[in-house]
Design an enzyme around this catalytic site. Structure first.
Site, short mmCIF file in Angstrom:
data_model
loop_
_atom_site.label_atom_id
_atom_site.label_comp_id
_atom_site.label_asym_id
_atom_site.label_seq_id
_atom_site.Cartn_x
_atom_site.Cartn_y
_atom_site.Cartn_z
N SER A 123 0.13 -6.01 8.77
CA SER A 123 -0.10 -6.92 9.89
C SER A 123 -0.65 -8.26 9.42
O SER A 123 -0.22 -9.32 9.88
CB SER A 123 -1.05 -6.28 10.91
N ASP B 221 -8.72 -7.80 5.57
CA ASP B 221 -7.29 -7.93 5.27
C ASP B 221 -6.86 -9.38 5.17
O ASP B 221 -6.14 -9.78 4.25
CB ASP B 221 -6.46 -7.22 6.34
N ASP C 227 -15.93 -3.65 6.78
CA ASP C 227 -15.80 -5.09 7.07
C ASP C 227 -16.29 -5.45 8.45
O ASP C 227 -16.93 -6.48 8.64
CB ASP C 227 -14.38 -5.59 6.81
#
EC number: 2.7.1.6
Length: 397
Positions: free
Chosen positions: A130, A173, A39
């Site tokens: 997170s 994410d 990513d």
């Protein structure tokens, strides 16, 4: 089959059903089927969402941010909005407070808030706990009528984690937690956030995807993750490209030759370029109905993460080696590495046998019992929309 991950409840003073609250946000953790450490190289990823974290939020006119987590044995924390600044907070509160900082920095005039969090996403398990802690902007988006789209919230959450928390993570994410759909994996181009929802219903085909949390913790901000990212950026610079996703798979051998004796950089480049190709291969297999054949691609991916990117660990290798010896169709580590979780693709009839084999292997090695549960693709915080590679990102809240 071990422990299950259920839907959490923001109970007590922060209940999502309480009359005193004015907003409720939900955000998912994620498992990543394929596409690891691509990513931040502007490459392809393919995550799906895990069960949600819940945040109950109410607006405060006083410029105070009050945070409470059902998962932390501590009194609520109060922070002055005016004092929020990068590196000012190193505790769990850095993630939700960092998002308020990022929203304000982007020009959104917000006051304060009461936030109550509850989560079933295991911390440090490589499942985006997170990003799940950044749930609050979804509720804030509604409370303050900001009209931000899912991809915009994902960018703000990434900035909060990069700058405020100090973790050099990519965009996967946050986008996965915001945009995944139930029963699908999200094929995401992290360069422009264009995406395609790929049907991923293993149960209908007699298979299951297990997540094995080794309970070995990691922290992205402790250096090793950042070293890999810096090495990838060095590789791109040496090859004269903006990012490693610009190196075609067909040109990989020539690119590696150009890197000469930069052995560490060569390994990182090889992983990223081959991993991008693996993502595209998995997409093609799923779309053609050859789902069982993705197992071999997962095995290739783990070998690359272990040998080229060098982010596996003995506990993760124990999971994948034991699972493959126990008739699993495929397996690999998932997440940032240095601990965390592995995913294991199995026939439905083999779930109990593979789970027991992994648990027995950990017991024989004197390790804590791993946490094993089934990954069933869930809806993230917002539905994703299909866009072309050239189109604008399109996940709407």
């Amino acid at each position: 089959m071990g422990e299950a991950v259920g839907e959490p409840s923001a109970s007590g003073s922060g209940s999502c059903t309480g009359r005193s609250r004015r907003g409720c946000g939900r955000r998912a953790g994620r498992e990543n089927l394929i596409g690891e450490h691509t990513d931040y190289n502007d490459g392809f990823v393919m995550p799906s969402a895990l069960p949600h974290q819940v945040a109950a939020v109410s607006r405060r006119e006083r410029r105070i941010l009050r945070l409470h987590s059902a998962d932390v044995d501590a009194d609520p924390v109060e922070l002055r909005v005016a004092d929020l600044a990068p590196a000012s907070d190193k505790s769990w509160t850095a993630y939700p407070s960092g998002v308020l900082w990022a929203l304000r920095e982007a020009g959104h005039e917000l006051t304060g808030a009461d936030v109550h969090l509850a989560s079933t996403v295991p911390s440090g398990a490589g499942l985006s706990s997170s990003a799940a802690l950044e749930v609050r902007p979804l509720a804030m988006n509604d409370l303050y009528a900001l009209a931000l789209r899912g991809w915009q919230l994902a960018r703000l959450c990434q900035r909060a984690e990069n700058v405020y928390v100090g973790a050099p993570v990519g965009i996967m994410d946050q986008t996965a937690s915001a945009c995944c759909r139930g029963g699908h994996a999200l094929f995401l181009d992290t360069r422009d956030l264009s995406q395609r929802q790929i049907p991923f219903d293993l149960a209908a085909e007699g298979m299951r995807l297990l997540v094995v949390d080794t309970r070995v913790k990691h922290s992205h901000s402790e250096g090793e993750y950042g070293k890999r990212r810096a090495g990838c950026e060095k590789g791109a610079a040496l090859l004269g490209v903006d990012a490693l996703c610009d190196v075609p798979y067909a040109d990989l051998d020539a690119a590696l030759e150009r890197l000469g004796d930069e052995e560490e950089v060569r390994r990182l480049v090889r992983h990223v370029v081959t991993e991008d190709e693996r993502v595209e291969r998995v997409v093609a297999l799923l779309e053609s109905g050859d789902t069982r054949r993705i197992g071999a691609v997962l095995v290739e991916g783990h070998a690359s993460l272990r040998d080229d990117f060098r982010i596996s660990c003995p506990e993760l290798d124990l999971v994948v080696d034991t699972a493959l010896a126990s008739a699993a169709l495929g397996r690999r580590m998932t997440g940032g590495g240095f601990g965390g979780s592995a995913i294991v693709l199995v026939e439905a009839a083999a779930v109990d046998a593979v789970t027991k084999a992994v648990e027995d292997a950990f017991a024989a090695a004197g390790l804590k019992r791993p946490r094993v549960f089934e990954a069933v693709p869930r809806r993230g915080a917002a539905p994703g929309l299909t866009v072309s590679r050239a189109a604008s990102p399109a996940c709407t809240p």
